[in-house]
Motif scaffolding. Sequence first.
Motif, PDB file in Angstrom:
ATOM      1  N   TYR A  69      48.822  43.160  43.097  1.00  0.00           N
ATOM      2  CA  TYR A  69      50.299  42.167  42.787  1.00  0.00           C
ATOM      3  C   TYR A  69      50.799  42.394  41.302  1.00  0.00           C
ATOM      4  O   TYR A  69      51.989  42.309  41.204  1.00  0.00           O
ATOM      5  CB  TYR A  69      49.741  40.695  42.984  1.00  0.00           C
ATOM      6  N   LEU A  70      49.949  42.557  40.580  1.00  0.00           N
ATOM      7  CA  LEU A  70      50.293  42.843  38.985  1.00  0.00           C
ATOM      8  C   LEU A  70      51.088  44.080  38.827  1.00  0.00           C
ATOM      9  O   LEU A  70      52.201  44.200  38.058  1.00  0.00           O
ATOM     10  CB  LEU A  70      49.255  42.753  37.842  1.00  0.00           C
ATOM     11  N   SER A  71      50.785  44.941  39.676  1.00  0.00           N
ATOM     12  CA  SER A  71      51.410  46.498  39.508  1.00  0.00           C
ATOM     13  C   SER A  71      52.807  46.339  40.181  1.00  0.00           C
ATOM     14  O   SER A  71      53.583  47.409  39.820  1.00  0.00           O
ATOM     15  CB  SER A  71      50.669  47.559  40.235  1.00  0.00           C
ATOM     16  N   ARG A  72      53.231  45.442  41.002  1.00  0.00           N
ATOM     17  CA  ARG A  72      54.348  45.404  41.728  1.00  0.00           C
ATOM     18  C   ARG A  72      55.513  44.581  41.027  1.00  0.00           C
ATOM     19  O   ARG A  72      56.554  44.820  41.295  1.00  0.00           O
ATOM     20  CB  ARG A  72      54.005  44.659  43.154  1.00  0.00           C
ATOM     21  N   LEU A  73      54.931  43.614  40.145  1.00  0.00           N
ATOM     22  CA  LEU A  73      55.970  42.781  39.237  1.00  0.00           C
ATOM     23  C   LEU A  73      56.387  43.553  37.956  1.00  0.00           C
ATOM     24  O   LEU A  73      55.541  44.096  37.390  1.00  0.00           O
ATOM     25  CB  LEU A  73      55.464  41.550  39.031  1.00  0.00           C
ATOM     26  N   THR A  74      57.596  43.607  37.533  1.00  0.00           N
ATOM     27  CA  THR A  74      58.177  44.147  36.377  1.00  0.00           C
ATOM     28  C   THR A  74      57.655  43.626  35.378  1.00  0.00           C
ATOM     29  O   THR A  74      57.054  44.132  34.294  1.00  0.00           O
ATOM     30  CB  THR A  74      59.804  44.020  36.423  1.00  0.00           C
ATOM     31  N   GLN A  75      57.307  42.099  35.311  1.00  0.00           N
ATOM     32  CA  GLN A  75      56.698  41.535  33.934  1.00  0.00           C
ATOM     33  C   GLN A  75      55.397  41.657  33.676  1.00  0.00           C
ATOM     34  O   GLN A  75      54.857  41.505  32.879  1.00  0.00           O
ATOM     35  CB  GLN A  75      57.344  40.070  33.978  1.00  0.00           C
ATOM     36  N   THR A  76      54.824  42.443  34.776  1.00  0.00           N
ATOM     37  CA  THR A  76      53.215  42.287  34.611  1.00  0.00           C
ATOM     38  C   THR A  76      52.577  43.667  34.911  1.00  0.00           C
ATOM     39  O   THR A  76      51.580  44.098  34.667  1.00  0.00           O
ATOM     40  CB  THR A  76      52.418  41.223  35.481  1.00  0.00           C
ATOM     41  N   GLN A  77      53.530  44.840  35.299  1.00  0.00           N
ATOM     42  CA  GLN A  77      53.136  46.016  35.576  1.00  0.00           C
ATOM     43  C   GLN A  77      52.486  46.918  34.505  1.00  0.00           C
ATOM     44  O   GLN A  77      51.877  47.754  34.532  1.00  0.00           O
ATOM     45  CB  GLN A  77      54.159  46.609  36.451  1.00  0.00           C
ATOM     46  N   LEU A  78      52.981  46.426  33.296  1.00  0.00           N
ATOM     47  CA  LEU A  78      52.603  47.085  32.125  1.00  0.00           C
ATOM     48  C   LEU A  78      50.913  46.678  31.532  1.00  0.00           C
ATOM     49  O   LEU A  78      50.693  47.106  30.637  1.00  0.00           O
ATOM     50  CB  LEU A  78      53.588  47.382  31.032  1.00  0.00           C
ATOM     51  N   ILE A  79      50.518  45.634  32.347  1.00  0.00           N
ATOM     52  CA  ILE A  79      49.258  44.988  31.904  1.00  0.00           C
ATOM     53  C   ILE A  79      48.169  46.013  32.374  1.00  0.00           C
ATOM     54  O   ILE A  79      47.916  46.126  33.403  1.00  0.00           O
ATOM     55  CB  ILE A  79      49.151  43.500  32.337  1.00  0.00           C
ATOM     56  N   PRO A  80      47.451  46.469  31.324  1.00  0.00           N
ATOM     57  CA  PRO A  80      46.131  47.512  31.763  1.00  0.00           C
ATOM     58  C   PRO A  80      45.284  46.489  32.369  1.00  0.00           C
ATOM     59  O   PRO A  80      44.854  45.512  31.827  1.00  0.00           O
ATOM     60  CB  PRO A  80      45.756  48.094  30.385  1.00  0.00           C
ATOM     61  N   VAL A  81      44.582  47.101  33.381  1.00  0.00           N
ATOM     62  CA  VAL A  81      43.658  46.315  34.405  1.00  0.00           C
ATOM     63  C   VAL A  81      42.279  47.153  34.280  1.00  0.00           C
ATOM     64  O   VAL A  81      42.264  48.539  34.554  1.00  0.00           O
ATOM     65  CB  VAL A  81      44.200  46.063  35.738  1.00  0.00           C
ATOM     66  N   ILE A  82      41.252  46.662  34.093  1.00  0.00           N
ATOM     67  CA  ILE A  82      39.976  47.096  34.261  1.00  0.00           C
ATOM     68  C   ILE A  82      39.302  46.226  35.554  1.00  0.00           C
ATOM     69  O   ILE A  82      39.336  44.913  35.288  1.00  0.00           O
ATOM     70  CB  ILE A  82      39.209  47.037  32.916  1.00  0.00           C
ATOM     71  N   LEU A  83      38.978  47.068  36.487  1.00  0.00           N
ATOM     72  CA  LEU A  83      38.268  46.249  37.578  1.00  0.00           C
ATOM     73  C   LEU A  83      36.705  46.410  37.481  1.00  0.00           C
ATOM     74  O   LEU A  83      36.195  47.610  36.898  1.00  0.00           O
ATOM     75  CB  LEU A  83      38.692  47.041  38.758  1.00  0.00           C
ATOM     76  N   VAL A  84      35.838  45.357  37.736  1.00  0.00           N
ATOM     77  CA  VAL A  84      34.573  45.313  37.581  1.00  0.00           C
ATOM     78  C   VAL A  84      34.002  45.127  38.739  1.00  0.00           C
ATOM     79  O   VAL A  84      34.597  43.901  39.632  1.00  0.00           O
ATOM     80  CB  VAL A  84      34.249  44.469  36.235  1.00  0.00           C
ATOM     81  N   THR A  85      32.893  45.781  39.111  1.00  0.00           N
ATOM     82  CA  THR A  85      32.152  45.129  40.437  1.00  0.00           C
ATOM     83  C   THR A  85      30.747  45.282  40.114  1.00  0.00           C
ATOM     84  O   THR A  85      30.132  46.065  39.671  1.00  0.00           O
ATOM     85  CB  THR A  85      32.509  46.219  41.488  1.00  0.00           C
TER      86      THR A  85
END
Length: 173
Positions: A69-85
């Motif tokens: 979802y974050l990658s699709r929105l212009t206002q949030t697509q530049l937020i780097p994401v680290i996924l943890v499992t």
Amino acid sequence: MSADMKVLLVDDHEDNLFAMESILAPLGYPLELATSGDAALKAALHGGIAVAILDVVMPGVSGLDVARYLSRLTQTQLIPVILVTGMGQDSEMAAQALHLGVADYLIKPLDPWALRIKVQYLYRTSALLAGPSPRARGPRNHPAEPAQLPTRRRQLRPTETIRVPRQSEEPPL
């Protein structure tokens, strides 16, 4: 980037949130905690997030869904994401994560030093992408003329080669 930019930590288990908070607290960045994917989305849409660290497996909206979802929105697509499992090595899940463009995909238990280094780097990168805050603007941050790149001392001709010594050889004097 303004001083109030936060690192968003998201996990449905509060003990994991406490562990990540303890790992990242020495960096001095403001932290925002969320226990669900919905709360993570609300925090990201509210703004002020420099880096997001998301647990992959959560009830309802998963960390992978949040990243998508974050990658699709212009206002949030530049937020780097680290996924943890905590589900161990899953090459299909890792491929999905990397296809979404996440900054990293980590397996629990987390290495504290590695996580700090990654977050510090991504936070600084976010600061560069966000640009200077309005208060920081001025001639020092915005020169009137573009910076000149240093000129090369010597151009190679197309037929000229450079000999690179092998590791066992002594460097030429």
